[in-house]
Design a protein around this motif. Structure first.
Motif, short mmCIF file in Angstrom:
data_model
loop_
_atom_site.label_atom_id
_atom_site.label_comp_id
_atom_site.label_asym_id
_atom_site.label_seq_id
_atom_site.Cartn_x
_atom_site.Cartn_y
_atom_site.Cartn_z
N GLY A 105 17.60 -14.19 -32.48
CA GLY A 105 16.29 -13.81 -31.94
C GLY A 105 15.98 -14.48 -30.61
O GLY A 105 14.83 -14.77 -30.31
N LEU A 106 17.04 -14.71 -29.82
CA LEU A 106 16.88 -15.37 -28.53
C LEU A 106 17.13 -14.40 -27.39
O LEU A 106 17.95 -13.48 -27.50
CB LEU A 106 17.86 -16.54 -28.41
N LYS A 107 16.44 -14.64 -26.27
CA LYS A 107 16.64 -13.83 -25.06
C LYS A 107 17.33 -14.68 -24.01
O LYS A 107 16.82 -15.74 -23.61
CB LYS A 107 15.31 -13.31 -24.53
N LEU A 108 18.48 -14.24 -23.55
CA LEU A 108 19.24 -14.93 -22.50
C LEU A 108 18.75 -14.42 -21.15
O LEU A 108 18.94 -13.25 -20.82
CB LEU A 108 20.73 -14.65 -22.68
N VAL A 109 18.10 -15.30 -20.39
CA VAL A 109 17.45 -14.85 -19.16
C VAL A 109 18.11 -15.34 -17.88
O VAL A 109 17.88 -14.79 -16.80
CB VAL A 109 15.96 -15.24 -19.15
N SER A 110 18.94 -16.39 -18.00
CA SER A 110 19.46 -17.03 -16.79
C SER A 110 20.77 -17.73 -17.10
O SER A 110 21.05 -18.05 -18.25
CB SER A 110 18.43 -18.03 -16.26
N ALA A 111 21.58 -17.97 -16.06
CA ALA A 111 22.86 -18.65 -16.25
C ALA A 111 23.16 -19.53 -15.04
O ALA A 111 22.92 -19.14 -13.90
CB ALA A 111 23.98 -17.64 -16.45
N HIS A 112 23.70 -20.72 -15.31
CA HIS A 112 24.05 -21.69 -14.28
C HIS A 112 25.52 -21.62 -13.92
O HIS A 112 26.38 -21.50 -14.81
CB HIS A 112 23.75 -23.11 -14.78
N TYR A 113 25.80 -21.76 -12.62
CA TYR A 113 27.17 -21.86 -12.12
C TYR A 113 27.18 -22.78 -10.91
O TYR A 113 26.20 -22.83 -10.14
CB TYR A 113 27.70 -20.49 -11.70
N SER A 114 28.29 -23.48 -10.72
CA SER A 114 28.44 -24.28 -9.51
C SER A 114 28.71 -23.36 -8.33
O SER A 114 29.15 -22.21 -8.49
CB SER A 114 29.61 -25.25 -9.66
#
Length: 304
Positions: free
Chosen positions: A88-97
């Motif tokens: 029940g989670l929404k993935l909204v963003s992602a980190h990258y170098s």
């Protein structure tokens, strides 16, 4: 820290404000963020590799509703989507170098578009001349960025932002501490704000690291209300910019940072879309720690 509630209450004016019958508790919370409770998954980086879906479900049980990725641990897009849905989670963003974004840009964008991610965030910059890092220790490497390096990174972010935007996503930058250490009398973060194109680059302000770096999150939220669209919140025992850049980590409300005035200032812009808890180390078992963080955010009334 000049905006801590502890220091504020020491002043006579603060006593008058808090003691005034003209101000109700409701009015103090009249303007605040009302966002889903969110977490940066770097917080559970040691748990996700061995139990990806189970860890996500535990976060959901604590009340977290949105997440920001910091690696996918060799899972396919289908596996990640299923795990997020099951929790029940929404993935909204992602980190990258910045290094990864330059080496694997097309793959990163395609993968995150398949996942339905909205933001690609650069979590660490690059040096214009990486050969300068040779024979430097870790601390020297952290301090190696010159003002010219930051200006070069601003240009890099504009290019990345244009490409990410063209792919239908948004690009942003997440700070640490060195952006707030003056170089030749200039604060690098201010220079990044000056040189990055607002239509291409948004900012994810890590409030805890701003303070450790010697800055004031309220000042940046006030001066750049339309440039900052996401926040990270974390606490420290000693956010002392004259000491170490790695002060002792604490759970929210257990350290030295009072987030109430910071988040109230953030609410004024109407521009903050996500506010992520990030717990980089634990003083108690991880899920107990993250419950303390969740309870703190709910206590402030900033999550819905």
């Amino acid at each position: 820290m000049k905006h801590s509630r502890r220091d504020f209450l020491k002043t006579g004016s603060a006593s008058l404000v808090y003691g005034s019958s003209l101000l109700s508790a409701t009015s103090l919370f009249a303007q605040t963020l009302k966002l889903p409770l969110a977490i940066q998954l770097y917080s559970v980086r040691q748990l996700l590799p061995t139990d990806y879906e189970g860890t996500l479900k535990e976060l959901s049980a604590l009340g977290y509703r949105e997440v920001e990725a910091a690696g996918y641990y060799n899972h396919s897009a289908a596996e990640i989507k299923q795990a997020m849905d099951n929790a029940g989670l929404k993935l909204v963003s992602a980190h990258y170098s910045s290094d990864d974004l330059h080496k694997q840009f097309d793959q990163i964008v395609a993968f995150n578009k398949e996942l339905g991610v909205s933001y690609i965030i650069c979590s660490s910059p690059r040096l214009k001349d990486p050969s300068r890092l040779a024979n430097m220790n870790q601390q020297q490497r952290a301090d190696a960025y010159t003002l010219d390096d930051w200006r070069w990174n601003a240009d890099e972010f504009n290019v990345l932002g244009e490409k990410v935007n063209a792919a239908g996503l948004r690009f942003g930058y997440h700070n640490h501490v060195n952006e707030f250490h003056k170089k030749d009398g200039v604060v690098p973060y201010v220079e990044l704000m000056r040189l990055t194109d607002p239509s291409k680059v948004t900012m994810e302000l890590d409030c805890g690291w701003v303070i450790v770096g010697g800055g004031d999150p309220i000042e940046y939220l006030r001066n750049y209300p339309t440039r900052i669209s996401m926040l990270h919140v974390k606490d420290f025992k000693r956010p002392d910019p004259t000491g170490t850049n790695h002060p002792e980590v604490a759970e929210l409300g257990q350290g030295s940072i009072d987030y109430r005035p910071i988040l109230q200032e953030a609410a004024k812009s109407g521009n903050i879309e996500h506010c992520f808890v990030e717990q980089e180390a634990f003083t108690v078992p991880p899920m107990q720690s993250l419950k303390i963080d969740a309870d703190y955010m709910r206590k402030l009334g900033v999550v819905r």
